[in-house]
Design an enzyme around this catalytic site. Structure first.
Site, short mmCIF file in Angstrom:
data_model
loop_
_atom_site.label_atom_id
_atom_site.label_comp_id
_atom_site.label_asym_id
_atom_site.label_seq_id
_atom_site.Cartn_x
_atom_site.Cartn_y
_atom_site.Cartn_z
CG ASP A 1 -2.01 0.88 1.20
OD1 ASP A 1 -2.19 1.47 0.12
OD2 ASP A 1 -2.71 1.00 2.19
CE LYS A 2 1.12 7.65 -0.88
NZ LYS A 2 0.50 8.91 -1.14
CB THR A 3 -1.58 6.30 2.21
OG1 THR A 3 -1.68 6.82 0.90
CG2 THR A 3 -1.67 7.38 3.22
NE ARG B 1 2.59 15.02 -2.40
CZ ARG B 1 1.70 14.03 -2.30
NH1 ARG B 1 2.07 12.86 -1.85
NH2 ARG B 1 0.45 14.19 -2.65
CB THR C 1 -1.26 4.34 -4.47
OG1 THR C 1 -1.74 5.63 -4.17
CG2 THR C 1 -0.63 4.36 -5.85
N GLY C 2 -4.38 4.63 -4.29
CA GLY C 2 -5.53 5.33 -4.84
C GLY C 2 -5.14 6.72 -5.29
CG ASP C 3 -1.96 8.80 -3.54
OD1 ASP C 3 -3.03 9.09 -3.00
OD2 ASP C 3 -0.88 8.65 -2.95
#
Lengths: 344, 1056
Positions: free
Chosen positions: B392-394, B594, B674-676
């Site tokens: 997962d990312k987060t 970022r 990721t949902g990003d």
């Protein structure tokens, strides 16, 4: 967060050596030198033991006389089961060229008798033989009961097929004087067999202990009459019977029959000279195309060892040495390459 | 007990609020959950039923049945029943303990308290007593007890925020909002108690993101969707209270519907083992057939003559039938060839490993007081064979904490960390002194240290002021003052939170907003800006702007967004600054930060008015409304004046870079789910070294359906193969497609997570069970050779344990090739074990002249040699001798001898003469010198070839681990894994660091004023405009972040 970690300090795993896999340990690193040395030493050891075994095996004196053919007439007689009550004697003369020094043991030896057959091995009743229940014939198939349903004692195929030749060794001092070589029939069984595994039913009178049972079909006499000379050697604790009941692992086997009683002429062992076996031929071997023999043998420190063990040790030792030399060669040739790896 | 079984299949659910009697007729389940499988009565039958579905147990049972047939039975029944009972009991005990804990946790959950509206009063009630149709009150940070229809909440417009971490692992907040008709009920208990709406909705199901239903109340119907539903397992956040009506309770809740039966996971070793066991079984059958034929022939040729001594049993009067029976007998005798007990040993070993994982202090996370936890014991050895890590990312890679790190204002970088430590601390001190005086609401945790910026602010550098003003104005953050008077920002995206907080700490404090104004405190002075227009963010625009009028009357457009986008829209005069800033941006990007570009534009009144009119027209338009608005946005967002750029760090979890590097070195491919957005994903990829600059082409795969994605992946692969054949080394960042899909992967991830940790710490490979197979082969093949020989090998299982304690092993692989070597080795050993004693015993007498070659002595000799050979073998395989190894190795030999002596003792024979016929055997045989010589020779002959083979193998074909061991030996001490510092990639990269976790729709939410508290004056002009499309904002807001699937794969050459 900090408070939380203080609240539950128990969640931190114990710092014990076991849990942290940090037990003091010896890291077994078999270096090439150690292995090579191990091979070398093992080779030396095996060759040494081999030599000793071979030398001691050489000292054993052994005489084996196969009397299957020599007593052909008796063998023929026994082929017919109807002649079971007819006695047949057979005398086999032989010459002992050298004295057999020390303890001499007399064996009977059977060829091609499958005492290791699975069904055969199981065909016995230990609870009967230990005297607790003389009528317990479970597992004894196909020799459980006689035709009229009376339980057999001792039951089973092993007991029924008991070796029942009598072998008497006589020493022929000269053509007229034949001395019966004194033999001991005790001490031929394991102590545990004689005193633990085999027990007669506890009765004043042995024959009444066996009441309600019948003898095995192949036996000429019931169990309580096996030894007419020694009343204490009857029933299930008869030495010959016990020896027979310890089943052999291979179809060819020899079983201890008598030990030399070292008295009079025989204090040193069996002197060289002429002897003869007087055999009461009872046990039929022609039916299964087997053979029987009588063996006289001395022992050495390791028992009555054959050459096999000594040879096997020699071979193993030689092979180990061979392996040692080839490994050494490989190792030396590759040493340079290894150094290269280490530097990498 | 069978709580989840329903009498009839539910098609539709009808629930009436506050009416238990009405709902009772449908017999909905209550809120009690049962994850336990058994109770005291059902345990035995159910557990036994389950256990006898396993192949191993069935096999044992089959053998047991065979043994009950007297004609076939070749072993006594207890040789089979003892291990079977042992295995079944052990498993049952384990299952019972597991279930006991499940009972406990069920009880704990069922007894949680919640406030339920009963008899017009709020009463505390246990969770398990909550019924469908009840109205319950939730408070902030409480777990939701059941699937609820949100009725009202403390927030305006019936909004409430939930965290769904337990459901889908996402830690960001989600918004739910109540129907307006119900949200009016507020916290009025009497009105809530009178609420008698009827909900008609779908039957219980496991779809977490779907809900359809209708609420009928007061004669009107309101359609319900997922946005009105709070699911069990969520946690209420940022909402002081809310009321909800229970729709699904207990096992009907979506959470419980999802936690179906845990599928038994098979590892690749399990599969290989199964194949091999099948082969062995086939081998056994073949052996049985061969031996049966042999038996027939023997019975025919030799046995017939032997009939005097051994009659046929009744019913088996011919040799063929005898052969048939022999076949089954051999199946029984040789059953140990099939290493069924291997499964048990493997199970035990795995259990041991999982305990070691749980106990490992090095895997203890002190921050959360959490030790490592192996949730499943079945997959341990897979940890040594991981090829792909799905992460997962987060929360896994990143901490989900954004910090404002650097900025570039008017061509100057601020926030540069200086290398000299002393200098840095010096500056920090200065900064504190300065910072406090400038900004009274300074956040003491703010990690931005650069007193140059402070100086610039104090000096009144207009560009710097404008920059910070922009940060304070152009965002969607909501502010709130808590009781202590502290400002609390409710942020929708953590990036914005970081920027606004940074501005606040630097003296430009965002104070409050109304739909039409934004009030900020500029270096102590309150300034109110009129918010004229909000040009919202979306994924195509990649920027957002606000148009404000300052107190002086000037109209300004403030814009922030992706550098690539903004740079195209700059005024030509910005060229020099652009070059400089773009260099800075590259630098930031190279550090994995970022970035956002910041620009403004002065607008003149007249132009803006014209534009605004057109915008209102466009808003009112029916056709092509969105396109027209987008066009207008484009129109005004041009000729921008560049101010600079911001760099925000998406803080990585501790050690992520090192771990990722180690994983790459271990040739483990990482997939990040990721949902990003794509940009964020790429950025994180670079930040944690998953992607590096020496990767030439990043393949971006964007497709909306599985088919499209597959197609694109295939293309990318073809591309790659054209250039470079190292596709297998690629790391892939794969963006989440459907939440459900992620769910199915989550379980995998749990394992992945701890694999990540383990691999981060050491590259230990747990492969010891391989030797266990060895062991079984050793103990079974001699039996095969001996045929008849049985009782004395049973205690071998104790041998399996030393493997548990060998952490240092590295290189034992288990594959078919190795397996055949094992088999060959096993056959060799068994031949040695049989024929050496055979030859030695043939025609031999004992020391006392007695017969020695009896079957029992032979058996004892072989068994003893076997046990010692196996122990020596294990000893050789043990490279790490701890006290436990010694205990087990020596202990197993000692145990063997003590059991041998016990079984052969007079006492046992006296009690059971039938079962222990070996009486006196050990005593007699083991006192014979020649038997010991035989045993010794057997050991030498069995072990030496193995040692030679290994020696030559290490010498001729050393594996990597052999070399490492030698190297270690040379070094005499282990060196820690070289940790790789994150490389600073100075401006070598020309990629954009743009990544902005922002969602569309918040602009509308702000201008509509929906989420603002009543204390703000109700919006006037803006309201009409937004009422017009009042549903759209919330839809936008709640819409799944990305419905586009995009992923990029990347080739990477790892230098080993």
């Amino acid at each position: 967060m900090k408070r939380k970690s203080q609240d539950c300090p128990s969640r931190l795993p114990d710092n014990s050596a076991v849990k942290q896999q940090q037990l003091p340990a010896y890291r077994l690193q078999l270096s090439a030198n150690k292995i090579l040395f191990g091979f070398f030493a093992t080779g030396v050891f095996c060759l040494g033991v081999g030599v000793i075994l071979l030398l001691s095996a050489k000292t054993i004196k052994e005489v084996e006389i196969n009397y299957t053919e020599k007593c052909a007439n008796c063998a023929k007689l026994r082929e017919n089961a109807a002649n079971f009550d007819k006695e047949c004697n057979c005398s086999i003369p032989f010459v002992l060229p050298e004295t057999m020094k020390g303890n001499v043991y007399m064996y009977y030896k059977l060829y091609g008798f499958y005492q290791n057959l699975y069904r055969y091995i199981l065909s016995r009743s230990n609870s009967q033989l230990v005297g607790t229940d003389v009528k317990d014939v479970r597992n004894c198939a196909p020799f459980k009961t006689s035709h009229n349903g009376i339980p057999i004692a001792p039951c089973g195929a092993i007991a029924n097929s008991m070796f029942n030749d009598t072998i008497i060794l006589s020493y022929n001092l000269n053509s007229s004087i034949h001395i019966k070589v004194p033999m001991i029939r005790s001490g031929i069984t394991w102590w545990t067999d004689k005193y633990v595994k085999f027990q007669n039913p506890s009765f004043q009178n042995l024959s009444s202990a066996f009441a309600g049972t019948t003898k095995p079909p192949n036996w000429p006499k019931p169990a309580y009459e096996l030894d007419e000379e020694d009343p204490g050697n009857n029933g299930f604790i008869n030495d010959d019977f016990i020896v027979w009941m310890r089943t052999a692992a291979f179809p060819t086997f020899k079983k201890l029959y008598r030990r030399l009683h070292r008295i009079e002429h025989f204090t040193e062992g069996l002197p060289a000279g002429s002897y003869s076996f007087n055999i009461t031929y009872n046990f039929p071997v022609n039916r299964f195309q087997g053979e029987k023999a009588v063996v006289l043998s001395t022992l050495t420190w390791s028992g009555g060892s054959s050459l096999f063990l000594g040879l096997a040790y020699m071979v193993t030792g030689a092979v180990t040495w061979l392996a040692f030399f080839s490994m050494l060669a490989v190792h030396l040739r590759l040493r340079e390459r290894k150094m290269f790896f280490l530097q990498q | 007990m069978f709580c989840s079984k329903k009498k009839s299949l539910e098609v539709e659910r009808i629930v009436k609020a506050n009416d238990r009697e009405y709902n009772e007729k449908y017999q909905y389940t209550d809120n009690r959950i049962h994850t336990c499988k058994y109770n005291i009565l059902t345990f035995l039958p159910i557990n036994l039923f389950e256990q006898f579905q396993r192949v191993a147990n069935v096999y044992f049972l089959f053998l047991l049945i065979l043994q009950l047939i007297p004609e076939i039975s070749s072993l006594t029944w207890f040789t089979t029943i003892v291990p079977l009972v042992l295995v079944v009991t052990m498993t049952a005990v384990k299952d019972a303990t597991d279930d006991y804990f499940r009972h406990k946790s069920d009880n704990q959950v069922n007894n949680r308290q919640s406030e339920v509206l009963i008899d017009s009063k709020l009463q505390n009630e246990k969770w398990m007593n909550v019924k469908v149709g009840d109205i319950i009150k939730l408070e902030n940070n409480q777990f939701v007890a059941a699937d609820l229809l949100l009725l009202s909440s403390s927030e305006p417009h019936g909004l409430c925020y939930i965290e769904t971490a337990e459901l889908d692992g996402e830690t960001n907040l989600k918004v739910r909002h109540a129907l307006s008709v119900t949200s009016e009920l507020g916290a009025d208990i009497s009105r809530l108690a009178k609420f008698d709406g009827i909900v008609v909705c779908e039957a219980p199901n496991n779809k977490l993101d779907k809900f359809t239903g209708v609420l009928s109340w007061k004669g009107s119907e309101h359609s319900l969707n997922n946005e009105k539903i709070i699911l069990r397992g969520c946690v209420l956040r940022n909402t002081s209270w809310c009321f909800g009506m229970v729709i699904f309770a207990g096992p009907d809740t979506k959470l419980m519907q999802n936690s179906g039966k845990t599928k038994f996971k098979r590892t690749s070793i399990d599969r290989l083992m199964n194949t091999l066991v099948l082969w062995i079984f086939g081998f056994l059958i073949c052996l049985g057939i061969i031996l049966a034929i042999g038996n027939s022939i023997w019975e025919n040729q030799v046995g017939d003559q032997f009939r005097t001594f051994l009659f046929w049993n009744e019913g088996e009067k011919n040799s063929v039938f005898s052969g048939f029976l022999t076949f089954w007998s051999y199946i029984i005798i040789l059953n140990t060839v099939v290493p069924i007990s291997l499964y048990v040993s493997v199970e035990v070993i795995r259990l041991g490993h999982s305990y070691f994982i749980n106990w490992d202090r090095k895997m203890y996370y002190s921050g959360k007081a959490t030790p490592a936890q192996a949730r499943t014991t079945t997959l341990n050895e897979e940890l040594g064979q991981i090829e792909y890590v799905f992460s997962d990312k987060t929360g896994t890679l990143t901490e989900n904490i954004m910090t404002f790190k650097k900025c570039s204002i008017n061509g100057r970088i601020y926030g540069e960390v200086h290398d000299v430590l002393g200098q840095k601390t010096d500056m920090t001190k200065k900064k504190e002194a300065v910072g406090f005086s400038v900004s009274p609401q300074d956040d003491s945790t703010f990690p931005f240290f650069d007193h140059h910026l402070m100086e610039s602010i104090k000096m009144g550098d207009p560009k710097v002021h404008e920059f910070l003003r922009l940060l304070a104005l152009c965002h969607t953050v909501m502010s709130e003052e808590n009781s202590a008077g502290e400002l609390i920002y409710q942020v929708q995206s953590p990036d914005e939170g970081a920027l606004v907080t940074a501005a606040k700490n630097l003296g430009f404090i965002f104070k409050s907003r109304t739909p039409e104004t934004i009030t900020i405190e500029e270096l102590g002075t309150l300034v109110t800006y009129q918010l004229l227009a909000f040009l919202d963010f979306n994924n195509f625009r990649k920027r957002m702007s606000v148009i404000v009028r300052n107190p002086e009357g000037q109209i300004k457009l403030y814009s922030k967004g992706a550098d690539t986008i903004l740079f195209e829209r700059l005024h030509p005069s910005n060229e020099d600054l652009l070059t400089l800033t773009s260099d800075h941006l590259s630098e930031f990007a190279g550090e994995g930060l970022r970035t956002l570009a910041i620009a403004y534009r002065d607008l003149d009144d007249k132009y803006f008015k014209e534009w605004h009119k057109m915008l209102e027209d466009a808003n009112a338009a029916v056709d092509e409304r969105d396109e027209r608005i987008a066009g207008l946005y484009e129109e005004i967002e041009r000729d921008l004046m560049l101010l600079g750029a911001t760099a925000v760090e998406d803080k990585l979890q501790e050690g992520v870079i090192e771990t990722v590097t180690s994983l790459s070195l271990a040739n483990i491919k990482i997939w990040v789910l990721t949902g990003d957005k794509q940009e964020t994903a790429i950025n994180i990829g670079y930040a944690c070294n998953m992607l590096t600059d020496d990767m030439n082409d990043v393949f971006i795969i964007a497709g909306n359906t599985a088919v499209e994605v597959r197609e694109e992946l295939r293309k990318a692969k073809e591309n790659l193969f054209g250039q470079n054949r190292s596709f297998s080394n690629g790391h892939v960042v794969f963006e989440k497609k459907q939440p459900l899909e992620l769910d199915s992967v989550v379980e995998e991830t749990v394992t992945g997570d701890y694999a990540l940790i383990i691999n981060g710490h050491s590259l230990t490979v747990y492969d010891q069970w391989f030797i266990t197979l060895f062991n079984i082969v050793y103990t079974s093949l001699p039996v095969l050779a001996m045929g008849i020989f049985d009782q004395d090998v049973n205690d071998q299982n104790s041998m399996d344990c030393p493997q548990l304690y060998k952490p240092g092993q590295l290189n034992l692989l288990f594959n078919k090739h190795k397996f055949f070597i094992c088999v060959a080795h096993g056959i060799y050993t068994s031949l040695a074990l049989f024929f050496i004693p055979y030859g030695a015993f043939y025609n031999v007498a004992g020391e006392d002249g007695q017969h020695i070659a009896d079957y029992q002595s032979f058996a004892v000799t072989m068994a003893t040699s076997l046990v010692i050979v196996v122990s020596v073998q294990i000893a050789l395989d043990t490279s790490y001798w701890t006290i436990i190894n010694h205990v087990f190795v020596w202990g197993s030999i000692a145990t063997y001898f003590s059991i041998l002596l016990t079984m052969h003792s007079n006492g046992l024979f006296g009690i059971f003469p039938r079962q222990f016929p070996f009486v006196g055997n050990a005593r007699h045989s083991l006192t014979q010198k020649c038997i010991w010589l035989v045993i010794l020779l057997t050991i030498v002959a069995s072990v030496m070839p193995v040692v030679a083979f290994r020696f030559l193998k290490v010498d001729l074909f050393p594996t990597l681990s052999d070399q490492i061991r030698q190297w270690q030996k040379a070094q005499k001490k282990a060196r820690p894994l070289r940790s790789r510092k994150p490389q600073t990639r100075r401006s070598s990269s020309r990629r954009s660091g743009y990544a902005f976790a922002h969602q569309e729709g918040y602009g509308e939410l702000i201008t509509s004023g929906k989420n603002m508290r009543a204390k703000y004056p109700p919006p006037t002009s803006g309201l009409e405009k937004t009422l017009y499309n009042s549903t759209s904002w919330i839809e936008n807001l709640c819409k799944k972040t990305t419905d586009t699937v995009s992923s990029f794969s990347q080739d990477k050459t790892v230098k080993l």
